[in-house]
Design a protein around this motif. Sequence first.
Motif, short mmCIF file in Angstrom:
data_model
loop_
_atom_site.label_atom_id
_atom_site.label_comp_id
_atom_site.label_asym_id
_atom_site.label_seq_id
_atom_site.Cartn_x
_atom_site.Cartn_y
_atom_site.Cartn_z
N LYS A 1 0.68 -1.31 0.07
CA LYS A 1 -0.04 0.03 -0.03
C LYS A 1 0.93 1.14 0.11
O LYS A 1 1.78 1.18 0.79
CB LYS A 1 -0.77 0.07 1.10
CG LYS A 1 -1.72 -1.20 1.21
CD LYS A 1 -2.80 -1.17 2.29
CE LYS A 1 -3.56 -2.41 2.32
NZ LYS A 1 -4.46 -2.97 3.35
N ASN A 2 0.49 2.32 -0.88
CA ASN A 2 1.35 3.46 -0.80
C ASN A 2 0.63 4.63 -0.34
O ASN A 2 -0.22 4.59 0.23
CB ASN A 2 1.55 3.63 -2.37
CG ASN A 2 0.15 3.70 -3.26
OD1 ASN A 2 -0.71 3.84 -2.66
ND2 ASN A 2 0.36 3.79 -4.41
N LYS A 3 1.46 5.63 -0.50
CA LYS A 3 0.84 7.00 0.18
C LYS A 3 -0.48 7.48 -0.40
O LYS A 3 -1.33 7.94 0.41
CB LYS A 3 1.90 8.16 -0.39
CG LYS A 3 1.45 9.64 0.35
CD LYS A 3 2.83 10.32 0.13
CE LYS A 3 2.83 11.44 1.05
NZ LYS A 3 3.69 12.49 0.60
N ALA A 4 -0.62 7.09 -1.74
CA ALA A 4 -2.28 7.49 -2.23
C ALA A 4 -3.33 6.72 -1.62
O ALA A 4 -4.45 7.48 -1.22
CB ALA A 4 -2.21 7.14 -3.70
N TYR A 5 -3.03 5.36 -1.04
CA TYR A 5 -3.79 4.83 -0.46
C TYR A 5 -4.27 5.35 0.90
O TYR A 5 -5.42 5.70 1.33
CB TYR A 5 -3.60 3.21 0.14
CG TYR A 5 -4.37 2.48 0.81
CD1 TYR A 5 -5.46 1.89 0.20
CD2 TYR A 5 -3.93 2.33 2.07
CE1 TYR A 5 -6.30 1.08 1.20
CE2 TYR A 5 -4.79 1.69 2.92
CZ TYR A 5 -5.93 0.88 2.53
OH TYR A 5 -6.77 0.30 3.44
N LYS B 1 -3.78 8.33 2.01
CA LYS B 1 -4.23 9.76 1.96
C LYS B 1 -5.61 9.70 2.02
O LYS B 1 -6.35 10.62 2.51
CB LYS B 1 -3.74 10.47 0.84
CG LYS B 1 -2.19 11.03 0.90
CD LYS B 1 -1.67 11.74 -0.21
CE LYS B 1 -2.19 13.17 -0.51
NZ LYS B 1 -1.45 13.63 -1.69
N ARG B 2 -6.34 8.70 1.26
CA ARG B 2 -7.66 8.46 1.20
C ARG B 2 -8.20 7.60 2.11
O ARG B 2 -9.53 7.47 2.26
CB ARG B 2 -8.02 8.09 -0.38
CG ARG B 2 -7.49 8.96 -1.32
CD ARG B 2 -7.81 7.96 -2.75
NE ARG B 2 -9.10 7.78 -2.85
CZ ARG B 2 -10.27 8.45 -3.43
NH1 ARG B 2 -9.80 9.75 -3.67
NH2 ARG B 2 -11.23 8.09 -3.74
N PHE B 3 -7.65 7.03 3.18
CA PHE B 3 -8.07 6.13 3.92
C PHE B 3 -8.72 6.98 5.36
O PHE B 3 -8.32 7.98 5.58
CB PHE B 3 -6.78 5.46 4.62
CG PHE B 3 -7.34 4.28 5.81
CD1 PHE B 3 -7.71 3.20 5.45
CD2 PHE B 3 -7.27 4.52 7.09
CE1 PHE B 3 -8.18 2.29 6.24
CE2 PHE B 3 -7.47 3.61 7.89
CZ PHE B 3 -8.08 2.43 7.57
#
Length: 118
Positions: A1-5, A7-9
Amino acid sequence: KNKAYFKRFQVKYRRRREGKTDYFARKKLVVQDKNKYDTKKYRLVVRFTNSQVITQIVYSEIDGDRVFESAYSSELPKYGLTTGLKNYSAAYATGLLLARRTLLKLQKDKDFVGVEEA
């Protein structure tokens, strides 16, 4: 899982994360019918602690739950019950105390007179 995941969590409510509140069940319990407008929906809450029984009549508001009336088994020695403040009979007596107190608060205690002496 990366930063984009991440940020939206979106995290769950705190009491859900702690496992204390089932919000699906709570909604079923406290939501009032729309045609009843601002009528309170009361519920009886009984809690068993390590040493006593707590009974409460509770209703919900937008900003949290409110306790209408409560009774504790630690008050029972005033009425003659001195030992076993956590057993089945103490729970019954505490519920009875709560019921009498609620009737007194609603000024209905004269309409529902209990048995004086058997």
